[in-house]
Design an enzyme around this catalytic site. Structure first.
Site, short mmCIF file in Angstrom:
data_model
loop_
_atom_site.label_atom_id
_atom_site.label_comp_id
_atom_site.label_asym_id
_atom_site.label_seq_id
_atom_site.Cartn_x
_atom_site.Cartn_y
_atom_site.Cartn_z
N SER A 24 -49.73 -27.09 4.51
CA SER A 24 -48.58 -26.24 4.63
C SER A 24 -47.28 -26.91 4.47
CB SER A 24 -48.75 -25.86 6.21
OG SER A 24 -48.88 -26.83 7.20
N SER A 278 -22.34 -1.43 -13.04
CA SER A 278 -23.51 -1.26 -13.81
C SER A 278 -23.46 -1.82 -15.11
CB SER A 278 -23.64 0.21 -14.05
OG SER A 278 -24.55 0.48 -15.29
N LYS A 284 -19.92 3.28 -13.04
CA LYS A 284 -20.55 3.21 -11.70
C LYS A 284 -20.01 2.00 -10.72
CE LYS A 284 -23.91 4.51 -10.60
NZ LYS A 284 -25.17 4.40 -10.89
N ASN A 286 -21.57 0.44 -7.41
CA ASN A 286 -23.00 0.55 -6.67
C ASN A 286 -22.88 0.07 -5.12
OD1 ASN A 286 -24.12 2.22 -8.60
ND2 ASN A 286 -24.88 0.28 -9.54
N LYS A 326 -46.64 -18.90 9.53
CA LYS A 326 -45.24 -19.59 9.31
C LYS A 326 -44.47 -18.70 8.42
CE LYS A 326 -46.83 -23.61 11.49
NZ LYS A 326 -48.05 -22.75 11.61
#
Ligand code: ARG
Length: 415
Positions: A24, A278, A284, A286, A326
């Protein structure tokens, strides 16, 4: 994996594929400051209890401080063969200070160590998240005062319903965030008990001082049942559940702002610094920030589901499955912090088209309910009043005038 850490029980080296599979370190690496914090207090306690000498404790603590500095400077190369951050730090300590390093793990298991480390990590993140959430709360409160007299349409079924104020709208979100703050603080109080000293599952025969460790680390006390101490992940489930509810609130606020920024609503204008264009359509602009907050709620809910599912079938006490808590937890903390950090500046960048909101609140017969209430106050039974105003609305639609015009005309006719 170096089997020496596990003692003489093993006759073969661990298969490299297993070593890679169960490691891990690649994700629990972020826990290193908390593991070191816990280990230093543990070493001091061992000295206090005369299980090691004060000189040995000092050597261990100094060695760990150096390791922390090296890890933070990324001077240490992470090796896939090392299972986790706890093992790595212990190995580094032994390599650095020699034989004394082997005494650190006295009276401790990785099972109580990992539970402690994750709790110390969360205690730290609590301070940060609480602070960020307070800032969001303050921003919303500020808006609710600033816009307390600005009228806008209120909606049910996303149909214009009755006039409300923009201040009242933001106060609704301030209330939600206030409950989120309460949930966060309540969670922190409940999780703030130290598991260290529970050992693998059954405590220790050594004369450890669990309470002393707990106090030194700022816990309210110890988890009294040792099985519970090592197998409990309620604090992870509760945290992700708090986070999920908070993300529901942020996502709903985002949804409203996305709608309000459309040409159809035109209630807000996005600041150029907080909107994106865009690649194809030059027209556009956004609202990516709030779309992402809405979208990120999905991964937070996913973390909650993941952790609940990992825990639900586990026999007592520790099981390796629990290592799966985790990535979801770290991702949740990271996502929350990102969203909470960007929201206040985004809100502060907005321009509210107050005149347009006001016009919209005065069109579309949003005062119909008020007209019903006026009739009720004059003694008309509610159902009759409702029916009457409904007819006036129909008439107003037909005549393309306002409800006030119709009511005015009706009053004039009756007097
Ligand atoms: N990396 C492990 C985890 O995150 C640490 C505990 C391992 N304990 C054990 N008995 N193998 O859960």
């Amino acid at each position: 994996m170096n089997h020496k850490t596990w003692g003489g029980r093993f006759t073969k080296a661990l298969d490299t594929r297993v070593a890679k599979f169960h490691a891990s370190l690649s994700f629990d690496y972020v826990l290193y400051p908390y593991d070191i914090q816990g280990s230093q207090v543990h070493a001091q306690m061992l000295a206090k209890q005369k299980l090691i000498t004060p000189q040995e404790a000092q050597l261990i603590c100094d060695g760990l401080t150096e390791i922390q500095a090296e890890l933070s400077l990324q001077k240490i190369k992470l090796n896939e063969a090392t299972e986790d951050i706890h093992m790595l730090i212990e190995q580094l300590l032994i390599a650095k200070i020699g034989e004394t390093g082997k005494k650190l793990h006295t009276g401790r298991s990785r099972n109580d160590q990992v539970a402690l480390t994750v709790k110390l990590y969360l205690k730290d993140k609590y301070v940060q998240i609480n602070h960020l959430l307070l800032t969001v709360h303050e921003t919303l409160n500020h808006f609710s005062l600033q816009y307390q007299h600005n009228v806008m349409p209120g909606y049910t079924h996303l149909q214009a319903a009755q006039p409300i104020t923009l201040g009242n709208y933001f106060d609704a979100y301030a209330q939600m965030i206030h409950r989120d703050l309460q949930r966060l603080q309540d969670w922190q109080r409940r999780m703030n008990y130290s598991p260290l000293g529970a050992g693998a599952l059954a405590g220790s025969n050594l004369p450890l001082d669990r309470d002393w460790v707990a106090r030194q680390l700022g816990f309210s006390g110890i988890v009294s049942n040792t099985l519970d101490a090592v197998s409990d992940r309620d604090f992870v489930m509760e945290f992700t559940s708090f986070a999920s509810i908070l993300m529901v609130h942020l996502s709903r606020l985002s949804e409203d702002l996305i709608l309000w920024a459309t040409q159809e609503f035109n209630f807000i204008t996005l600041d150029d610094a907080f909107a994106t264009g865009s690649s194809l359509m030059p027209n556009k602009k956004n609202p990516d920030v709030v779309e992402l907050i809405r979208g990120k709620s999905g991964r937070v809910f996913g973390s909650l589901m993941g952790i609940l599912t990992v825990m639900k079938g586990l026999p007592l006490a520790y099981n390796k499955d629990m290592q799966e808590d985790k990535e979801a937890l770290f991702d949740t903390v990271h996502t929350l912090c990102q969203c909470l950090e960007i929201l206040p500046p985004f809100l502060n960048s907005l321009t509210f088209n107050l005149a347009h909101m006001d016009t919209k609140a005065n069109n579309g017969f949003l005062n119909a309910t008020q007209a019903v209430e006026m009739l009720v106050l004059k003694g008309v039974p509610f159902r009759d009043a409702h029916h009457q105003v409904g007819q006036w609305v129909l008439e107003a639609i037909d005549k393309q005038c306002s409800l006030t015009d119709i009511i005015g005309a009706t009053n004039a006719n009756t007097t």
